[in-house]
Design a protein around this motif. Structure first.
Motif, mmCIF file in Angstrom:
data_model
loop_
_atom_site.group_PDB
_atom_site.id
_atom_site.type_symbol
_atom_site.label_atom_id
_atom_site.label_comp_id
_atom_site.label_asym_id
_atom_site.label_seq_id
_atom_site.Cartn_x
_atom_site.Cartn_y
_atom_site.Cartn_z
ATOM 1 N N ASP A 1 0.848 -1.194 0.000
ATOM 2 C CA ASP A 1 0.000 0.000 0.000
ATOM 3 C C ASP A 1 0.888 1.250 0.000
ATOM 4 O O ASP A 1 1.858 1.327 0.764
ATOM 5 C CB ASP A 1 -0.895 -0.043 1.250
ATOM 6 N N GLU A 2 0.583 2.220 -0.830
ATOM 7 C CA GLU A 2 1.453 3.396 -0.969
ATOM 8 C C GLU A 2 1.608 4.166 0.348
ATOM 9 O O GLU A 2 2.705 4.602 0.703
ATOM 10 C CB GLU A 2 0.920 4.331 -2.069
ATOM 11 N N ILE A 3 0.522 4.332 1.073
ATOM 12 C CA ILE A 3 0.599 5.032 2.355
ATOM 13 C C ILE A 3 1.339 4.170 3.367
ATOM 14 O O ILE A 3 2.149 4.666 4.162
ATOM 15 C CB ILE A 3 -0.814 5.398 2.858
ATOM 16 N N GLY A 4 1.098 2.855 3.323
ATOM 17 C CA GLY A 4 1.803 1.940 4.208
ATOM 18 C C GLY A 4 3.296 1.929 3.937
ATOM 19 O O GLY A 4 4.110 1.910 4.869
ATOM 20 N N LYS A 5 3.675 1.981 2.658
ATOM 21 C CA LYS A 5 5.099 1.981 2.290
ATOM 22 C C LYS A 5 5.796 3.238 2.791
ATOM 23 O O LYS A 5 6.973 3.195 3.173
ATOM 24 C CB LYS A 5 5.259 1.840 0.769
ATOM 25 N N PHE A 6 5.087 4.344 2.800
ATOM 26 C CA PHE A 6 5.661 5.595 3.303
ATOM 27 C C PHE A 6 6.037 5.442 4.781
ATOM 28 O O PHE A 6 7.126 5.829 5.210
ATOM 29 C CB PHE A 6 4.676 6.756 3.128
ATOM 30 N N SER A 7 5.127 4.849 5.557
ATOM 31 C CA SER A 7 5.413 4.628 6.983
ATOM 32 C C SER A 7 6.523 3.605 7.161
ATOM 33 O O SER A 7 7.402 3.764 8.023
ATOM 34 C CB SER A 7 4.146 4.160 7.705
ATOM 35 N N ALA A 8 6.503 2.545 6.352
ATOM 36 C CA ALA A 8 7.520 1.497 6.458
ATOM 37 C C ALA A 8 8.912 2.054 6.166
ATOM 38 O O ALA A 8 9.905 1.598 6.751
ATOM 39 C CB ALA A 8 7.199 0.353 5.505
ATOM 40 N N HIS A 9 8.983 3.048 5.278
ATOM 41 C CA HIS A 9 10.268 3.637 4.909
ATOM 42 C C HIS A 9 10.923 4.349 6.102
ATOM 43 O O HIS A 9 12.137 4.565 6.101
ATOM 44 C CB HIS A 9 10.081 4.628 3.757
ATOM 45 N N LEU A 10 10.115 4.657 7.115
ATOM 46 C CA LEU A 10 10.627 5.368 8.288
ATOM 47 C C LEU A 10 10.992 4.429 9.435
ATOM 48 O O LEU A 10 11.449 4.879 10.483
ATOM 49 C CB LEU A 10 9.572 6.380 8.764
ATOM 50 N N ILE A 11 10.793 3.120 9.229
ATOM 51 C CA ILE A 11 11.081 2.154 10.288
ATOM 52 C C ILE A 11 12.471 1.558 10.089
ATOM 53 O O ILE A 11 12.765 1.001 9.035
ATOM 54 C CB ILE A 11 10.031 1.017 10.298
ATOM 55 N N PRO A 12 13.337 1.658 11.094
ATOM 56 C CA PRO A 12 14.684 1.066 10.986
ATOM 57 C C PRO A 12 14.626 -0.456 11.079
ATOM 58 O O PRO A 12 13.629 -1.028 11.511
ATOM 59 C CB PRO A 12 15.425 1.669 12.182
ATOM 60 N N ASP A 13 15.714 -1.102 10.670
ATOM 61 C CA ASP A 13 15.787 -2.561 10.730
ATOM 62 C C ASP A 13 15.669 -3.063 12.169
ATOM 63 O O ASP A 13 16.117 -2.401 13.113
ATOM 64 C CB ASP A 13 17.118 -3.056 10.153
ATOM 65 N N GLY A 14 15.098 -4.238 12.303
ATOM 66 C CA GLY A 14 14.972 -4.850 13.619
ATOM 67 C C GLY A 14 13.638 -5.555 13.768
ATOM 68 O O GLY A 14 12.840 -5.619 12.824
ATOM 69 N N GLU A 15 13.401 -6.085 14.951
ATOM 70 C CA GLU A 15 12.161 -6.806 15.218
ATOM 71 C C GLU A 15 11.268 -6.028 16.175
ATOM 72 O O GLU A 15 11.740 -5.408 17.128
ATOM 73 C CB GLU A 15 12.456 -8.186 15.823
#
Length: 258
Positions: free
Chosen positions: A159-173
Motif C-alpha cells: 500500500d502506498e501510504i503503508g510503504k511511506f510509513s515502512a520507509h521510516l522504520i529502521p531494521d529490527g524486530e
C-alpha cells in the motif's frame, strides 16, 4: 475529491487476502478442533493460488493441519486468477475459479476446503451471540490477531501510504502480542516487513495488549487505542519511531479488513 487515505488498493487487498486471510487457515487448523476434524481424514493435498500480477502461494493440508508456502510450482490443484480483482472475488464469494491443474480433486475444493473457509469466516465475522461462548470468543480473537499481524506486513510492503510509513522504520524486530495469549514478530529489513507467527526473542520495540478482552474491543473498534495507552492497558516500549509508524500502518489495517 476522493481522499486517498480512504482508498483501498486491489493489489494490496490481494496480498492481504492471500497471506493474512487464507494464511490464517494455518492457525485455524491448529487451534480449532472443528476445523482440524474437517480435514483429519483427508489424504495429503495442496492447493496453489496463482494470481497474475499479484501473490502466488500454496496451501498444504496433511494430518488435520495446514501450512502455507510461497509460490505454486508444486501443487496438486492450481487455481489461476487473471487479476488481483478476480482473486479478491474468490474471497468475497463473487468469483468461482476453475482449476488449471488437478481437476480430479474438485471434490476437496467443493467440500473440505469450502467447509474450512466457511468455518474461518464464521469465526472471523461472528454474531454477538457466537461471542457469548468463551471458547469461541477466544479462538475468534486469536485468529483475528494473526490476520491483523500478517496484514500489517502486506500493507507496509504494498500500500502506498503503508510503504511511506515502512520507509521510516529502521531494521529490527517488533514484538506484537496479547499478554499471556498470542504473539507475533514483525521483522523489518530494508523497510520491508515480514510477519513471523511466533514470539520475538530480541525485539527492538514492543506493543502488547493487556489481555484478550481488551484486544477484542480494540479490533472491534469499541475502545480508543490512545486512551488505552494512557491508561496503561496497551504497553509500548523500545524504539518509539518503530512503534509510531507501526501504529500508522495499523490504522490502514482496519480500512482493508473492514
Amino acid at each position: 475529491m476522493t481522499d486517498s487515505i480512504t482508498l483501498k488498493d486491489s493489489k494490496t487487498m490481494a496480498y492481504i487476502n492471500m497471506y493474512a486471510v487464507l494464511g490464517t487457515l494455518e492457525n485455524l487448523c491448529e487451534i480449532d478442533a472443528v476445523a482440524s476434524a474437517i480435514i483429519s481424514n483427508q489424504k495429503p493435498i495442496s492447493i496453489g493460488f496463482d494470481v497474475s500480477g499479484g501473490p502466488k502461494a500454496t496451501l498444504f493440508f496433511k494430518n488435520g493441519r495446514c501450512r502455507m508456502e510461497q509460490g505454486c510450482a508444486h501443487c496438486d490443484v492450481k487455481l489461476p486468477f487473471s487479476s488481483c480483482e478476480k482473486f479478491n472475488g474468490l474471497i468475497d464469494g463473487t468469483v468461482t475459479p476453475i482449476p488449471s491443474k488437478g481437476f480430479q480433486h474438485i471434490g476437496f475444493l467443493l467440500k473440505g476446503f469450502t467447509a474450512l473457509t466457511d468455518r474461518l469466516s464464521a469465526l472471523m465475522r461472528p454474531s454477538p451471540e457466537d461471542l457469548e461462548d468463551r471458547e469461541f470468543f477466544e479462538t475468534s480473537t486469536k485468529l483475528m490477531f494473526y490476520t491483523i499481524a500478517v496484514a500489517l506486513a502486506q500493507i507496509a510492503n504494498n500500500d502506498e501510504i503503508g510503504k511511506f510509513s515502512a520507509h521510516l522504520i529502521p531494521d529490527g524486530e517488533i514484538s506484537f502480542s496479547i499478554k499471556d495469549c498470542v504473539a507475533a514478530t514483525i521483522r523489518v529489513k530494508d523497510h520491508r516487513l515480514v510477519t513471523i507467527k511466533q514470539e520475538s526473542k530480541n525485539p527492538r520495540a514492543a506493543m502488547e495488549f493487556g489481555d484478550i478482552d481488551l484486544a477484542r474491543d480494540l479490533f472491534d473498534g469499541k475502545v480508543n487505542a490512545v486512551a488505552c495507552i494512557g491508561e496503561g492497558k496497551i504497553t509500548m516500549k523500545g524504539m518509539i519511531n518503530m512503534i509510531d509508524n507501526l501504529n500508522r500502518i495499523l490504522d490502514r489495517v482496519a480500512l482493508y479488513l473492514a
